[in-house]
Design a protein around this motif. Structure first.
Motif, PDB file in Angstrom:
ATOM      1  N   ARG A  12       0.848  -1.202   0.000  1.00 11.25           N
ATOM      2  CA  ARG A  12       0.000   0.000   0.000  1.00 11.25           C
ATOM      3  C   ARG A  12       0.875   1.240   0.000  1.00 11.25           C
ATOM      4  N   PHE A  13       0.389   2.266  -0.680  1.00  7.56           N
ATOM      5  CA  PHE A  13       0.982   3.597  -0.530  1.00  7.56           C
ATOM      6  C   PHE A  13      -0.076   4.459   0.122  1.00  7.56           C
ATOM      7  N   GLY A  14       0.017   4.672   1.412  1.00  6.99           N
ATOM      8  CA  GLY A  14      -1.038   5.405   2.102  1.00  6.99           C
ATOM      9  C   GLY A  14      -2.346   4.666   1.921  1.00  6.99           C
ATOM     10  N   GLY A  15      -3.327   5.315   1.339  1.00  6.56           N
ATOM     11  CA  GLY A  15      -4.621   4.672   1.146  1.00  6.56           C
ATOM     12  C   GLY A  15      -4.697   3.851  -0.123  1.00  6.56           C
ATOM     13  N   LEU A  16      -3.685   3.977  -0.966  1.00  9.58           N
ATOM     14  CA  LEU A  16      -3.740   3.325  -2.269  1.00  9.58           C
ATOM     15  C   LEU A  16      -3.206   1.903  -2.187  1.00  9.58           C
ATOM     16  N   LYS A  17      -4.040   0.948  -2.622  1.00  5.39           N
ATOM     17  CA  LYS A  17      -3.583  -0.443  -2.673  1.00  5.39           C
ATOM     18  C   LYS A  17      -2.881  -0.647  -3.994  1.00  5.39           C
ATOM     19  N   ALA A  18      -1.573  -0.528  -4.013  1.00  7.93           N
ATOM     20  CA  ALA A  18      -0.856  -0.655  -5.284  1.00  7.93           C
ATOM     21  C   ALA A  18      -0.758  -2.112  -5.702  1.00  7.93           C
ATOM     22  N   LEU A  19      -0.611  -3.021  -4.725  1.00  8.90           N
ATOM     23  CA  LEU A  19      -0.565  -4.450  -5.021  1.00  8.90           C
ATOM     24  C   LEU A  19      -1.377  -5.183  -3.963  1.00  8.90           C
ATOM     25  N   GLY A  36      -0.350  -4.869 -18.515  1.00  8.90           N
ATOM     26  CA  GLY A  36      -1.458  -4.271 -17.777  1.00  8.90           C
ATOM     27  C   GLY A  36      -1.494  -2.787 -18.017  1.00  8.90           C
ATOM     28  N   PRO A  37      -2.654  -2.171 -17.776  1.00  8.34           N
ATOM     29  CA  PRO A  37      -2.793  -0.735 -18.041  1.00  8.34           C
ATOM     30  C   PRO A  37      -1.877   0.102 -17.144  1.00  8.34           C
ATOM     31  N   ASN A  38      -1.764   1.374 -17.473  1.00  5.45           N
ATOM     32  CA  ASN A  38      -0.948   2.291 -16.670  1.00  5.45           C
ATOM     33  C   ASN A  38      -1.450   2.319 -15.236  1.00  5.45           C
ATOM     34  N   GLY A  39      -0.520   2.317 -14.311  1.00  9.65           N
ATOM     35  CA  GLY A  39      -0.893   2.385 -12.904  1.00  9.65           C
ATOM     36  C   GLY A  39      -1.361   1.069 -12.332  1.00  9.65           C
ATOM     37  N   ALA A  40      -1.179  -0.023 -13.090  1.00  8.96           N
ATOM     38  CA  ALA A  40      -1.643  -1.327 -12.619  1.00  8.96           C
ATOM     39  C   ALA A  40      -0.793  -1.847 -11.463  1.00  8.96           C
ATOM     40  N   GLY A  41       0.406  -1.328 -11.331  1.00 10.87           N
ATOM     41  CA  GLY A  41       1.279  -1.795 -10.255  1.00 10.87           C
ATOM     42  C   GLY A  41       2.441  -2.629 -10.751  1.00 10.87           C
ATOM     43  N   LYS A  42       2.698  -2.585 -12.052  1.00 11.29           N
ATOM     44  CA  LYS A  42       3.765  -3.414 -12.626  1.00 11.29           C
ATOM     45  C   LYS A  42       5.140  -3.005 -12.095  1.00 11.29           C
ATOM     46  N   SER A  43       5.424  -1.703 -12.143  1.00 10.09           N
ATOM     47  CA  SER A  43       6.731  -1.248 -11.657  1.00 10.09           C
ATOM     48  C   SER A  43       6.855  -1.473 -10.157  1.00 10.09           C
ATOM     49  N   THR A  44       5.753  -1.276  -9.441  1.00 10.50           N
ATOM     50  CA  THR A  44       5.768  -1.502  -7.997  1.00 10.50           C
ATOM     51  C   THR A  44       6.142  -2.950  -7.694  1.00 10.50           C
ATOM     52  N   LEU A  45       5.588  -3.873  -8.471  1.00 12.18           N
ATOM     53  CA  LEU A  45       5.907  -5.285  -8.273  1.00 12.18           C
ATOM     54  C   LEU A  45       7.399  -5.529  -8.486  1.00 12.18           C
ATOM     55  N   PHE A  84      15.572  -0.114 -15.614  1.00 15.39           N
ATOM     56  CA  PHE A  84      14.519   0.747 -15.067  1.00 15.39           C
ATOM     57  C   PHE A  84      13.640   1.332 -16.165  1.00 15.39           C
ATOM     58  N   GLN A  85      12.469   1.813 -15.722  1.00 17.01           N
ATOM     59  CA  GLN A  85      11.542   2.412 -16.688  1.00 17.01           C
ATOM     60  C   GLN A  85      12.130   3.683 -17.288  1.00 17.01           C
ATOM     61  N   THR A  86      12.739   4.526 -16.436  1.00 18.56           N
ATOM     62  CA  THR A  86      13.539   5.636 -16.965  1.00 18.56           C
ATOM     63  C   THR A  86      14.993   5.217 -16.807  1.00 18.56           C
ATOM     64  N   ASP A 173      11.891  -3.267 -17.310  1.00 19.21           N
ATOM     65  CA  ASP A 173      10.702  -2.424 -17.174  1.00 19.21           C
ATOM     66  C   ASP A 173      10.581  -1.558 -18.419  1.00 19.21           C
ATOM     67  N   GLU A 174       9.731  -1.944 -19.304  1.00 21.44           N
ATOM     68  CA  GLU A 174       9.506  -1.251 -20.584  1.00 21.44           C
ATOM     69  C   GLU A 174      10.814  -0.937 -21.305  1.00 21.44           C
ATOM     70  N   PRO A 175      11.557  -1.969 -21.671  1.00 19.58           N
ATOM     71  CA  PRO A 175      12.889  -1.744 -22.245  1.00 19.58           C
ATOM     72  C   PRO A 175      12.870  -1.055 -23.601  1.00 19.58           C
ATOM     73  N   GLU A 206       5.971  -4.692 -20.479  1.00 15.20           N
ATOM     74  CA  GLU A 206       6.024  -4.054 -21.789  1.00 15.20           C
ATOM     75  C   GLU A 206       4.618  -3.669 -22.241  1.00 15.20           C
ATOM     76  N   HIS A 207       4.521  -2.508 -22.839  1.00 18.10           N
ATOM     77  CA  HIS A 207       3.246  -2.096 -23.418  1.00 18.10           C
ATOM     78  C   HIS A 207       3.160  -2.476 -24.891  1.00 18.10           C
ATOM     79  N   ASP A 208       4.337  -2.612 -25.505  1.00 21.18           N
ATOM     80  CA  ASP A 208       4.379  -2.915 -26.932  1.00 21.18           C
ATOM     81  C   ASP A 208       4.082  -4.400 -27.144  1.00 21.18           C
TER      82      ASP A 208
HETATM   83  N1  LIG Z   1       6.519   5.525  -4.334  1.00 20.14           N
HETATM   84  C1  LIG Z   1       5.180   5.654  -4.500  1.00 20.14           C
HETATM   85  N2  LIG Z   1       4.449   6.378  -3.627  1.00 20.14           N
HETATM   86  C2  LIG Z   1       3.118   6.506  -3.790  1.00 20.14           C
HETATM   87  N3  LIG Z   1       2.428   5.962  -4.792  1.00 20.14           N
HETATM   88  C3  LIG Z   1       3.080   5.228  -5.705  1.00 20.14           C
HETATM   89  C4  LIG Z   1       4.507   5.051  -5.608  1.00 20.14           C
HETATM   90  N4  LIG Z   1       4.913   4.287  -6.643  1.00 20.14           N
HETATM   91  C5  LIG Z   1       3.793   4.005  -7.360  1.00 20.14           C
HETATM   92  N5  LIG Z   1       2.703   4.567  -6.798  1.00 20.14           N
HETATM   93  C6  LIG Z   1       1.331   4.415  -7.272  1.00 20.14           C
HETATM   94  O1  LIG Z   1       1.056   3.037  -7.344  1.00 20.14           O
HETATM   95  C7  LIG Z   1       0.297   2.737  -8.516  1.00 20.14           C
HETATM   96  C8  LIG Z   1       1.023   1.723  -9.335  1.00 20.14           C
HETATM   97  O2  LIG Z   1       2.154   2.359  -9.912  1.00 20.14           O
HETATM   98  P1  LIG Z   1       3.188   1.615 -10.861  1.00 20.14           P
HETATM   99  O3  LIG Z   1       4.258   2.565 -11.174  1.00 20.14           O
HETATM  100  O4  LIG Z   1       3.559   0.333 -10.240  1.00 20.14           O
HETATM  101  O5  LIG Z   1       2.306   1.349 -12.159  1.00 20.14           O
HETATM  102  P2  LIG Z   1       2.737   0.717 -13.538  1.00 20.14           P
HETATM  103  O6  LIG Z   1       1.894  -0.459 -13.756  1.00 20.14           O
HETATM  104  O7  LIG Z   1       4.191   0.507 -13.594  1.00 20.14           O
HETATM  105  O8  LIG Z   1       2.299   1.846 -14.564  1.00 20.14           O
HETATM  106  P3  LIG Z   1       3.031   2.376 -15.897  1.00 20.14           P
HETATM  107  O9  LIG Z   1       2.590   1.474 -16.992  1.00 20.14           O
HETATM  108  O10 LIG Z   1       2.476   3.741 -16.082  1.00 20.14           O
HETATM  109  O11 LIG Z   1       4.475   2.354 -15.674  1.00 20.14           O
HETATM  110  C9  LIG Z   1       0.075   4.056  -9.220  1.00 20.14           C
HETATM  111  O12 LIG Z   1      -1.196   4.534  -8.872  1.00 20.14           O
HETATM  112  C10 LIG Z   1       1.144   4.966  -8.667  1.00 20.14           C
HETATM  113  O13 LIG Z   1       0.704   6.299  -8.637  1.00 20.14           O
END
Ligand SMILES: Nc1ncnc2c1ncn2[C@@H]1O[C@H](COP(=O)(O)OP(=O)(O)OP(=O)(O)O)[C@@H](O)[C@H]1O
Ligand SMILES: [Mg+2]
Lengths: 251, 398
Positions: A12-19, A36-45, A84-86, A173-175, A206-208
């Motif tokens: 979780r990030f605060g109230g947000l359930k990222a995974l 998965g779509p943007n913000g799905a939590g892929k990078s977080t994983l 990394f993504q960037t 991550d999105e190479p 990957e999105h492509d």
């Molecule tokens: N360090 C952080 N602090 C707070 N919120 C975060 C943090 N990292 C990611 N998030 C939030 O967690 C959610 C998942 O983010 P994540 O970067 O994992 O998505 P993603 O699937 O990689 O998306 P994208 O395809 O755009 O890269 C998003 O809503 C993002 O705003």
């Protein structure tokens, strides 16, 4: 048992359930795509796998050992390299120096004081660095200041830095984001070749879809922090849930 | 040569030549002429050039390579001085044991202070080092008086044991030396109107500086040096590449602390006393200025910066209004007074103002310091000759 076992991971990030309740098993020497779509939590994983983030719940096992609580450099020394993504490269160093650092890390471990020897005497490592640069078509850029390169070149360099370490698990991550079509195809060919030549497991975000379907043996679709489906590529294409996850989003 | 690339070996030889011939090069004006004012070839100043050169070379290994800006490096200089003087008091007037103890002690202090300060980075790191140095200054000045001599500083006394030397025959204080050579001894050479002084202390310091410089080149070109630059560039990437930046940074901190201790020991060897003011924060700031002025992260820059600042401190500060009037006496009286009044704030005690202006100009127009200035001049010359294809190549800093 896969080489990478993710069990019930939540973050979780605060109230947000990222995974939440993420379960993932990546087979050794396979290529596993996470889409998965943007913000799905892929990078977080991915961040939970390399020690950048510590999951709130669950476990992550790599090669039979837990990675949780280990620092990023220890996890890398276990055999995980990450793009990394960037792009994260040593921007103040030359392309060649960027390649030497992972090679030293691989040979000498996390710390070794080589303060008196000269880098230019490391013939074996230099050759290895040059071979890898040749593989990614960057040998002519070896003396370039890496900050002055295009974004696509920085990605390729970062990938080369990871590959030259010969990792057991490569996380991408999105190479190909920001790469020209030709470079994307080169990257696909490179990864295919690496897969054929070495024992390497790849997890790729990957999105492509062209990249995904060219490389992946298995695909996991992640939406809103939870895996939706996991299947072979041919079954994913027409899967109604996947269509829904993507069409529900503006992508 | 010496295990160095050709370019580095050339640089080392050039520096060696300059230091060996410094007594000539720094005394270009005949004795007694109006310009003799600008001669810097006297032992005291030449010693300072190379000693502060060592200090700055070491500081640059930390600041130039890793980017960690220590604001407390004078503390290690002070530790080195105290350690050296204690060695003179207890063991022998030979400078070698004094230098050895100084380097070891400053290394230990650097290990402790670095270990704690390096838990933070950026401005917090700088503040921590500053706080440590000021604490050590305050301790040396008051509480630790039995060890440091407090306000008066640590001095030699006739009653010191000096175990290896035995008692002094005459009633004079002994002087530091090296197997019979006294550091203060000089030979003079008169050539017409010119007088050149060759001082043993200077040449000893110069040899030590060349060794220190050689070692710095090795570090710059080593895998360790490359790691340090990688730390400055991107610690995140370094972490995910399997390297632990902490011990590398700490090693750089300790090495640069030992350089500072070495410089402190040499100061004590030239003049066997040590005072707390050597640890004062302005002294720490000075080495930062030297490094930036000369060129951060370059090999030769810190030496140039140290030379430039010590030159101004000792030469410009000595010019007074009488001398100015002497120079401009050929002008009509009113104009003479006017010009003297304009220049006056920049000389004598006003040398800090001159330094400040030069420093600002360098930072704004030559971010790479004096070395960048030199490179630009060299490039401009090379461009005039069209048949040198290499000139367009961007050269790594020297
Ligand atoms: N360090 C952080 N602090 C707070 N919120 C975060 C943090 N990292 C990611 N998030 C939030 O967690 C959610 C998942 O983010 P994540 O970067 O994992 O998505 P993603 O699937 O990689 O998306 P994208 O395809 O755009 O890269 C998003 O809503 C993002 O705003
Ligand atoms: Mg992402």
């Amino acid at each position: 048992m896969g080489i990478l076992e993710v069990k019930d991971v939540g973050k979780r990030f605060g109230g947000l359930k990222a995974l939440s309740d993420v379960n993932l098993s990546v087979k050794e020497n396979s290529c596993h795509a996470i889409i998965g779509p943007n913000g799905a939590g892929k990078s977080t994983l991915l961040n939970c796998l390399v020690g950048k983030l510590i999951p709130d719940t669950g476990s992550v096992m790599f090669d039979g050992q837990s990675v949780l609580g280990r620092s990023p450099h220890e996890i890398n020394q276990m055999g995980i390299s990450r793009v990394f993504q960037t792009p994260e490269i040593f921007a103040d160093l030359t392309v060649f120096e960027n390649m030497m650092i992972p090679l030293f890390a691989k040979r000498d471990g996390a710390y070794r004081l080589h303060a008196y020897e000269s880098v230019s005497n490391e013939r074996a490592l230099i050759e290895e660095a040059e071979r890898m640069l040749d593989d990614v078509n960057m040998l002519d850029k070896r003396h370039m200041h890496s900050a002055s390169m295009s974004r696509g070149d920085k990605r390729r360099l970062e990938m080369a830095m990871c590959l030259v370490q010969n990792p057991k698990l490569l996380l991408l991550d999105e190479p190909t984001a920001g790469m020209a079509r030709a470079d994307t195809n080169n990257t696909i060919d490179l990864l295919k070749e690496i897969k054929a030549k070495r024992d390497i497991t790849i997890a790729i975000i990957e999105h492509d879809m062209h990249v995904v379907f060219s490389l992946a043996d298995r695909i996991t679709v992640l939406a809103q922090g939870t895996p939706l489906v996991e299947d072979a590529p041919e079954n994913i294409k027409g899967h109604p849930k996947v269509q829904e996850a993507y069409l529900g989003e503006t992508h | 040569m010496f295990g160095l690339e050709k370019k580095d070996a050339t640089l080392l030889l050039l520096v060696a030549a300059l230091t060996i011939f410094a007594p000539f090069l720094l005394n270009p004006f005949p004795e007694g002429s109006a310009m003799a004012q600008f001669n810097a070839g006297y032992p005291d100043l030449m010693q300072r050039f190379v000693i502060f050169g060592i200090f700055a070379i070491g500081f640059n290994i930390l600041f130039g390579l890793t980017g960690y800006l220590s604001f407390g490096h004078a503390a290690f200089l002070g530790v080195g001085s105290y350690a050296a003087v204690w060695m003179f008091k207890l063991l022998s007037m030979n400078v070698l044991p004094a230098i050895l103890l100084a380097v070891v002690m400053s290394g230990l202090f650097a290990l402790l202070i670095g270990y704690i300060s390096l838990r933070r980075s950026g401005i917090y790191f700088s503040i921590l080092t500053l706080a440590f140095a000021q604490m050590m200054f305050a301790l040396a000045y008051s509480v630790l008086t039995p060890i440091t001599g407090g306000e008066t500083g640590l001095q030699l006394a006739l009653s010191d044991p000096r175990i290896l030397d035995g008692g002094t025959a005459d009633g004079n204080l002994p002087v530091p030396g090296l197997f019979g050579l006294e550091m203060r001894d000089s030979a003079q050479l008169e050539l017409g109107a010119w007088v050149f002084t060759f001082n043993i202390g200077y040449y000893f310091c110069a040899i030590v500086m060349l060794l220190a410089f050689y070692l710095a080149i090795r570090i710059f070109r080593s895998p360790f040096g490359m790691m340090l630059r990688a730390i400055k560039s991107n610690q995140q990437r370094l972490n995910y590449t399997g390297l632990n930046p902490k011990p590398y940074t700490l090693a750089a901190f300790v090495i640069s602390g030992m350089y500072a201790g070495l410089a402190g020991a040499l100061m004590a060897s030239m003049d066997p006393l040590a005072g707390a003011e050597r640890m004062f924060w302005t002294a720490s700031g000075e080495v930062v200025l030297m490094t930036i002025l000369g060129g951060v992260g370059t090999l030769i820059g810190p030496v140039l910066g140290a030379g430039a600042i010590k030159y101004m401190e000792n030469i410009i500060s000595k010019i007074n209004s009488d001398i100015l009037h002497g120079w401009f006496a050929f002008l009509p009286d009113g104009l003479e007074d006017f010009i003297v009044a304009v220049i006056y704030p920049f000389i004598g005690k006003g040398w800090h103002l001159t330094l400040g202006l030069i420093f600002m100009a360098v930072v704004i127009f030559l971010p790479g310091g004096l070395v960048e200035g030199g490179q630009r001049i060299a490039r401009a010359f090379r461009r005039k000759k069209p048949d040198t294809p290499k000139s367009a190549k961007t050269e790594p800093a020297e």
